[in-house]
Design a protein around this motif. Sequence first.
Motif, mmCIF file in Angstrom:
data_model
loop_
_atom_site.group_PDB
_atom_site.id
_atom_site.type_symbol
_atom_site.label_atom_id
_atom_site.label_comp_id
_atom_site.label_asym_id
_atom_site.label_seq_id
_atom_site.Cartn_x
_atom_site.Cartn_y
_atom_site.Cartn_z
ATOM 1 N N ALA A 93 0.930 -1.002 0.115
ATOM 2 C CA ALA A 93 -0.190 -0.055 -0.021
ATOM 3 C C ALA A 93 0.820 1.497 -0.082
ATOM 4 C CB ALA A 93 -0.772 -0.035 1.069
ATOM 5 N N GLY A 94 2.139 1.217 0.173
ATOM 6 C CA GLY A 94 3.127 2.288 0.353
ATOM 7 C C GLY A 94 3.161 3.099 1.573
ATOM 8 N N LEU A 95 2.724 2.439 2.563
ATOM 9 C CA LEU A 95 2.613 3.065 3.768
ATOM 10 C C LEU A 95 3.948 2.814 4.626
ATOM 11 C CD1 LEU A 95 -1.095 2.640 5.112
ATOM 12 C CD2 LEU A 95 0.198 4.864 4.555
ATOM 13 N N VAL A 96 4.439 1.572 4.491
ATOM 14 C CA VAL A 96 5.767 1.429 5.041
ATOM 15 C C VAL A 96 6.850 0.907 4.173
ATOM 16 C CG1 VAL A 96 4.387 0.478 7.038
ATOM 17 C CG2 VAL A 96 5.193 -1.028 5.585
ATOM 18 N N ARG A 117 5.045 9.775 6.335
ATOM 19 C CA ARG A 117 5.146 10.115 7.792
ATOM 20 C C ARG A 117 4.447 11.023 8.575
ATOM 21 N NH1 ARG A 117 7.959 8.383 11.924
ATOM 22 N NH2 ARG A 117 9.286 6.650 10.958
ATOM 23 N N ALA A 118 4.444 12.618 8.239
ATOM 24 C CA ALA A 118 3.815 13.407 8.671
ATOM 25 C C ALA A 118 2.379 13.272 8.925
ATOM 26 C CB ALA A 118 4.266 14.876 7.887
ATOM 27 N N MET A 119 1.565 12.886 7.759
ATOM 28 C CA MET A 119 0.283 12.565 7.699
ATOM 29 C C MET A 119 -0.029 11.295 8.735
ATOM 30 S SD MET A 119 -2.098 10.968 4.447
ATOM 31 C CE MET A 119 -0.918 9.640 4.555
ATOM 32 N N VAL A 120 0.573 10.386 8.778
ATOM 33 C CA VAL A 120 0.420 9.322 9.567
ATOM 34 C C VAL A 120 0.666 9.832 11.163
ATOM 35 C CG1 VAL A 120 1.203 6.881 10.371
ATOM 36 C CG2 VAL A 120 0.820 7.558 7.991
ATOM 37 N N GLU A 121 1.747 10.510 11.215
ATOM 38 C CA GLU A 121 1.898 10.939 12.722
ATOM 39 C C GLU A 121 0.790 11.871 13.272
ATOM 40 O OE1 GLU A 121 5.962 12.651 12.636
ATOM 41 O OE2 GLU A 121 6.944 10.517 13.076
ATOM 42 N N GLY A 122 0.408 12.734 12.180
ATOM 43 C CA GLY A 122 -0.725 13.688 12.766
ATOM 44 C C GLY A 122 -2.117 12.872 12.919
ATOM 45 N N PHE A 123 -2.233 11.870 12.362
ATOM 46 C CA PHE A 123 -3.561 10.922 12.479
ATOM 47 C C PHE A 123 -3.120 10.312 14.003
ATOM 48 C CE2 PHE A 123 -5.661 6.920 11.823
ATOM 49 C CZ PHE A 123 -7.018 7.313 12.126
#
Length: 160
Positions: A93-96, A117-123
């Motif tokens: 999925a391209g997330l990791v 990273r920034a999007m995932v960390e914010g969530f």
Amino acid sequence: MDDTPPSPRMPRPEEVKEALGFVPLVEAYFRRAQAEMPDELREIFRSHRLTARHGAVIPQLTVEPSLSVSELADRMGMSLTTASELVGDLSRAGLVERREDPANRRRTLVSLAAHHRAMVEGFVALRAAPLLRVLDNLSPQDRQGFVAGLTAWAHEVRNW
């Protein structure tokens, strides 16, 4: 040793007051996860058919630059095979990102994809906020008990 689970029983009134009555309120929090996801992340989860199990891997990777698949499995209390499958799905999925450990080529290191990273960390920060507020307000002893109970419950329902 008998591994047969005990027959279900009706909860006692104090069990409903102490815990069971709150489960639907907590369930509503989990139901909102998809709606609170950034649009891009929601689309990645939808298009790659990722589930809450995949989502459980993500916070582990926000607090460490990288982890081995076996470290993820240990932290999450799951088999190496399951952790590897989840990481594979998240990678597709391209997330990791997965890479060989330079110190031990038999190990695979996993990290959040830099561009997400920034999007995932914010969530993760948004979703963690209520629990972190609770943990911050508990005494060390109450926090330890809460975490132990939550861990035991997670293991019980995972194997149910």
